[in-house]
Design a protein around this motif. Structure first.
Motif, PDB file in Angstrom:
ATOM      1  N   VAL A 204       0.843  -1.204   0.000  1.00 56.77           N
ATOM      2  CA  VAL A 204       0.000   0.000   0.000  1.00 56.77           C
ATOM      3  C   VAL A 204       0.874   1.248   0.000  1.00 56.77           C
ATOM      4  O   VAL A 204       1.767   1.391   0.855  1.00 56.77           O
ATOM      5  CB  VAL A 204      -0.935   0.023   1.222  1.00 56.77           C
ATOM      6  N   ASP A 205       0.641   2.128  -0.959  1.00 58.84           N
ATOM      7  CA  ASP A 205       1.262   3.449  -0.988  1.00 58.84           C
ATOM      8  C   ASP A 205       0.307   4.403  -0.271  1.00 58.84           C
ATOM      9  O   ASP A 205      -0.773   4.714  -0.793  1.00 58.84           O
ATOM     10  CB  ASP A 205       1.499   3.891  -2.438  1.00 58.84           C
ATOM     11  N   LEU A 206       0.696   4.855   0.923  1.00 51.85           N
ATOM     12  CA  LEU A 206      -0.211   5.650   1.746  1.00 51.85           C
ATOM     13  C   LEU A 206      -0.639   6.934   1.061  1.00 51.85           C
ATOM     14  O   LEU A 206      -1.828   7.299   1.082  1.00 51.85           O
ATOM     15  CB  LEU A 206       0.444   5.962   3.092  1.00 51.85           C
ATOM     16  N   ALA A 207       0.298   7.642   0.436  1.00 53.35           N
ATOM     17  CA  ALA A 207      -0.030   8.907  -0.230  1.00 53.35           C
ATOM     18  C   ALA A 207      -1.022   8.673  -1.369  1.00 53.35           C
ATOM     19  O   ALA A 207      -2.011   9.406  -1.524  1.00 53.35           O
ATOM     20  CB  ALA A 207       1.233   9.565  -0.763  1.00 53.35           C
ATOM     21  N   GLU A 208      -0.792   7.627  -2.162  1.00 53.28           N
ATOM     22  CA  GLU A 208      -1.699   7.297  -3.264  1.00 53.28           C
ATOM     23  C   GLU A 208      -3.080   6.907  -2.746  1.00 53.28           C
ATOM     24  O   GLU A 208      -4.106   7.328  -3.291  1.00 53.28           O
ATOM     25  CB  GLU A 208      -1.111   6.159  -4.093  1.00 53.28           C
ATOM     26  N   SER A 209      -3.109   6.118  -1.674  1.00 55.09           N
ATOM     27  CA  SER A 209      -4.388   5.675  -1.122  1.00 55.09           C
ATOM     28  C   SER A 209      -5.182   6.837  -0.536  1.00 55.09           C
ATOM     29  O   SER A 209      -6.407   6.894  -0.676  1.00 55.09           O
ATOM     30  CB  SER A 209      -4.153   4.602  -0.053  1.00 55.09           C
ATOM     31  N   MET A 210      -4.506   7.770   0.117  1.00 52.27           N
ATOM     32  CA  MET A 210      -5.195   8.932   0.661  1.00 52.27           C
ATOM     33  C   MET A 210      -5.767   9.799  -0.456  1.00 52.27           C
ATOM     34  O   MET A 210      -6.878  10.330  -0.348  1.00 52.27           O
ATOM     35  CB  MET A 210      -4.244   9.742   1.540  1.00 52.27           C
TER      36      MET A 210
END
Length: 253
Positions: A215-221
Motif C-alpha cells: 500500500v502506498d499511503l499517499a496514493e491511497s489517501m
C-alpha cells in the motif's frame, strides 16, 4: 425508478465499495505481506442516442448509460519491499509465490505474511496459529540440535542435514484469489501449483526478512479524497433529481 435516480444510485453503491476497499488498504499500510486491493468499475447498459437529439456531426458514439457497477475487486500481487528482521523463522518471498498455511479445519489457504514461529508440538506456525505447509524429511521432534537454516529454495537445514522444505504455491490467475481476512487468501477454484517438485516460477525465500505492505499511503489517501468527492457529487445529483420530481408533482396537483 427515475433514470437519473437509478444512475446516481449505482454510482453511490460502486463508490461506497471503492471507499471500503481504499479504507481497508489504508488500515493495512503496516501489515506484513499485505497486498492492496484494486477496484475495477464497469459501465452498465449503454443506450445509443439517435436522431431524437441534435448533436454535432463530428460526435461519435453518443449514448446514455444506465450507471456503473464494480466488476471486480482484485488483489494486487505486486512485490512488496523486504525488511530485515531479527526473527529466527521470519521469512519473505521474493517473487510470485505464496506460503501455504492450514488452520484448525486443515483447509489450505495462502498468505504472504512470513512471520513464523515454533509451536509446542515443534511445528512452524504463524501468529494466528496456522501451521506452515512444510514437506518434512525428518519429523520436527527428531531434528538435530542447533538453529535451522532455510535456503532460498525453501530447503531447511540443521547443520549439514536437510530436514524439510518450505513449500510455496502459485495460482494461474491471481484475480481468482478470495480474500478471507487476517492476511489470508482462498484459492476459490483457481488452478493451484506447488514448489514440491520444482522451485522455478515460485520466487525465492529470504530468511531473516519480512515483506512490507504494497500500500502506498499517499496514493491511497488521494484515492480516498477523490472517491469521497465523487460520492458527494452523486448524492447531490440524486437530491437535485428528487427536488425536481417534487416540483413536477406539485404542478400536476
Amino acid at each position: 425508478m427515475n433514470n437519473s435516480l437509478s444512475i446516481s444510485l449505482t454510482g453511490l453503491k460502486g463508490l461506497q465499495q471503492q471507499l471500503d476497499s481504499v479504507s481497508n488498504n489504508v488500515a493495512n499500510v503496516n501489515t506484513t505481506g499485505y497486498k492492496k486491493k484494486d477496484t475495477v468499475f464497469q459501465e452498465l447498459l449503454l443506450n445509443d442516442v439517435t436522431g431524437t437529439v441534435d448533436v454535432s456531426a463530428n460526435a461519435n458514439d453518443i449514448g446514455i448509460n444506465r450507471g456503473v457497477q464494480v466488476s471486480q475487486s482484485r488483489v494486487n500481487v505486486s512485490q512488496g519491499g523486504l525488511v530485515s528482521s531479527k526473527g529466527l523463522y521470519d521469512l519473505a518471498i521474493s517473487g510470485q509465490g505464496f506460503f501455504g498455511v492450514r488452520g484448525a479445519d486443515n483447509q489450505l489457504v495462502l498468505t504472504r505474511d512470513g512471520g513464523f514461529g515454533i509451536d509446542q508440538t515443534g511445528l512452524l506456525h504463524n501468529s494466528s496459529g496456522d501451521r506452515l505447509e512444510v514437506d518434512y524429511l525428518v519429523p520436527q521432534g527428531q531434528w538435530p540440535a542447533g538453529s535451522p537454516s532455510i535456503r532460498e529454495d525453501g530447503t531447511i537445514f540443521m547443520g549439514d542435514q536437510a530436514v524439510g522444505k518450505v513449500l510455496l504455491f502459485t495460482v494461474d490467475n491471481p484475480n481468482q484469489l478470495q480474500e478471507l481476512g487476517n492476511n489470508k487468501y482462498g484459492v476459490n477454484g483457481a488452478v493451484l501449483r506447488t514448489s514440491q517438485m520444482s522451485s522455478q516460477g515460485f520466487g525465492t525465500i529470504k530468511q531473516g526478512y519480512l515483506e512490507s505492505s504494497t500500500v502506498d499511503l499517499a496514493e491511497s489517501m488521494s484515492d480516498m479524497i477523490i472517491t469521497q468527492r465523487a460520492y458527494s457529487m452523486n448524492a447531490k445529483v440524486m437530491q437535485a433529481t428528487d427536488e425536481m420530481m417534487q416540483r413536477v408533482n406539485e404542478f400536476k396537483q
